[in-house]
Design a protein around this motif. Structure first.
Motif, PDB file in Angstrom:
ATOM      1  N   LEU A  76       0.015   0.795  -4.977  1.00 38.92           N
ATOM      2  CA  LEU A  76      -0.452  -0.434  -5.744  1.00 38.92           C
ATOM      3  C   LEU A  76      -0.229  -2.041  -5.008  1.00 38.92           C
ATOM      4  N   THR A  77       1.178  -2.068  -4.413  1.00 36.05           N
ATOM      5  CA  THR A  77       1.768  -2.750  -3.931  1.00 36.05           C
ATOM      6  C   THR A  77       0.834  -3.221  -2.891  1.00 36.05           C
ATOM      7  N   TYR A  78       0.310  -2.358  -2.051  1.00 31.04           N
ATOM      8  CA  TYR A  78      -0.763  -3.155  -0.751  1.00 31.04           C
ATOM      9  C   TYR A  78      -1.548  -4.505  -0.810  1.00 31.04           C
ATOM     10  N   TYR A  79      -1.495  -3.842  -2.018  1.00 31.83           N
ATOM     11  CA  TYR A  79      -2.383  -5.231  -2.999  1.00 31.83           C
ATOM     12  C   TYR A  79      -2.452  -6.710  -2.339  1.00 31.83           C
ATOM     13  N   THR A  80      -1.172  -6.422  -2.934  1.00 33.77           N
ATOM     14  CA  THR A  80       0.157  -7.736  -3.692  1.00 33.77           C
ATOM     15  C   THR A  80       0.524  -8.319  -2.575  1.00 33.77           C
ATOM     16  N   HIS A  81       1.503  -7.163  -1.626  1.00 35.24           N
ATOM     17  CA  HIS A  81       1.802  -7.557  -0.684  1.00 35.24           C
ATOM     18  C   HIS A  81       1.655  -7.515   0.714  1.00 35.24           C
ATOM     19  N   GLY A  82       0.821  -6.435   0.880  1.00 31.97           N
ATOM     20  CA  GLY A  82       0.609  -5.862   2.080  1.00 31.97           C
ATOM     21  C   GLY A  82       1.494  -4.882   2.685  1.00 31.97           C
ATOM     22  N   ASP A  83       2.033  -5.143   3.945  1.00 27.49           N
ATOM     23  CA  ASP A  83       3.195  -4.425   4.810  1.00 27.49           C
ATOM     24  C   ASP A  83       4.069  -5.536   5.017  1.00 27.49           C
ATOM     25  N   ARG A  84       4.012  -6.516   4.466  1.00 27.77           N
ATOM     26  CA  ARG A  84       5.123  -7.852   4.283  1.00 27.77           C
ATOM     27  C   ARG A  84       6.434  -6.948   3.806  1.00 27.77           C
ATOM     28  N   ARG A  85       7.801  -7.867   3.994  1.00 31.29           N
ATOM     29  CA  ARG A  85       9.007  -7.347   3.641  1.00 31.29           C
ATOM     30  C   ARG A  85       8.970  -7.237   2.152  1.00 31.29           C
ATOM     31  N   GLN A  86       8.243  -8.033   1.042  1.00 30.23           N
ATOM     32  CA  GLN A  86       8.074  -8.977   0.033  1.00 30.23           C
ATOM     33  C   GLN A  86       7.711  -7.277  -0.645  1.00 30.23           C
ATOM     34  N   ARG A  87       7.576  -6.614   0.242  1.00 30.58           N
ATOM     35  CA  ARG A  87       6.764  -5.777  -0.500  1.00 30.58           C
ATOM     36  C   ARG A  87       7.866  -4.030  -0.351  1.00 30.58           C
ATOM     37  N   GLY A  88       8.954  -4.705   0.493  1.00 27.45           N
ATOM     38  CA  GLY A  88       9.945  -3.481   0.254  1.00 27.45           C
ATOM     39  C   GLY A  88      11.269  -3.680  -1.119  1.00 27.45           C
ATOM     40  N   LEU A  89      11.359  -5.396  -1.393  1.00 21.09           N
ATOM     41  CA  LEU A  89      11.711  -5.127  -3.024  1.00 21.09           C
ATOM     42  C   LEU A  89      11.462  -4.900  -3.879  1.00 21.09           C
ATOM     43  N   ALA A  90       9.572  -4.697  -4.256  1.00 24.09           N
ATOM     44  CA  ALA A  90       8.669  -4.810  -4.553  1.00 24.09           C
ATOM     45  C   ALA A  90       8.892  -2.764  -5.551  1.00 24.09           C
ATOM     46  N   LEU A  91       8.972  -2.214  -4.133  1.00 22.94           N
ATOM     47  CA  LEU A  91       8.852  -0.650  -4.206  1.00 22.94           C
ATOM     48  C   LEU A  91      10.748   0.136  -4.816  1.00 22.94           C
ATOM     49  N   LEU A  92      11.749  -0.745  -4.401  1.00 23.01           N
ATOM     50  CA  LEU A  92      13.141  -0.996  -5.125  1.00 23.01           C
ATOM     51  C   LEU A  92      12.975  -1.254  -6.397  1.00 23.01           C
TER      52      LEU A  92
END
Length: 219
Positions: A76-92
């Motif tokens: 789900l975070t792919y839709y809002t963050h793509g593969d940007r670094r911010q996605r890593g923070l969202a996953l954490l």
């Protein structure tokens, strides 16, 4: 106890391996036994198709829809963050939420994988329901993508959306933007988007403290 709708949806959204295929009739009966709700008709429509589909055909459709298409992934975070670094923070952040609720992830799917989030919601309804509500725009974009692709899984996502709070005006605007523009793209660098510690999957209870009852496994 009866199976929760979130647990049913989590199972139905997993890859249809032999074990899951063997459970389809039981899960369809569980869905039919749920209390009446707006989510009932689309859930039963989906279950009728899912139960009747031939295993190889279902597996091919699943892979083409969720694994090979960039328009309808289950992360789900792919839709809002793509593969940007911010996605890593969202996953954490997701993994930490699971840990605070006494849950942890085994290795496998990412913590934003919709079946994992639904499993969390089934085990921790208050925290999990809030998490799903916060991810409502991504879930709606996924539903729209499945609808446009003509996938029967669109009915399953519609059932999920009907169990969640209605979209607010700002969320509807975000859905429209995401559907039009697609996921954001990292402008610089090609570094991995997530650190290794956020790359696990099936949700299960953390090990109990010494002398406490053992944790419940849902893997």
């Amino acid at each position: 106890p009866d199976m929760s709708p979130f647990r049913l949806m989590s199972l139905a959204l997993r890859h249809p391996d032999a074990g899951l295929l063997a459970l389809r009739a039981d899960l369809a009966r569980e869905a039919a036994a749920l209390p009446p709700s707006p989510a009932g008709p689309p859930l039963r429509r989906f279950m009728a198709w899912w139960r009747a589909a031939a295993g190889p055909e279902l597996a091919r459709h699943y892979v083409a829809t969720f694994d090979l298409s960039r328009r309808t992934p289950l992360d789900l975070t792919y839709y809002t963050h793509g593969d940007r670094r911010q996605r890593g923070l969202a996953l954490l952040d997701l993994r930490r939420r699971y840990a605070r609720a006494g849950l942890e992830l085994d290795t496998g799917e990412l913590p934003d994988h919709l079946p994992v989030v639904l499993e969390f919601a089934a085990l921790a309804p208050e925290a999990g329901g809030a998490l799903l509500a916060g991810m409502r725009p991504s879930i709606e974009v996924l539903r729209l993508g499945l609808e446009r692709a003509g996938s029967p899984y669109a009915d399953l996502l519609l059932a999920l959306c009907l169990t969640l709070p209605a979209l607010q005006d700002d969320e509807a605007a975000e859905v429209a933007r995401l559907a039009l523009e697609g996921p954001p793209v990292e402008s610089v660098g090609l570094e991995p988007f997530a650190p290794p510690e956020v790359m696990p999957d099936p949700v299960r209870r953390a090990p109990a403290a010494c002398g406490a009852p053992p944790g419940r496994s849902v893997a």
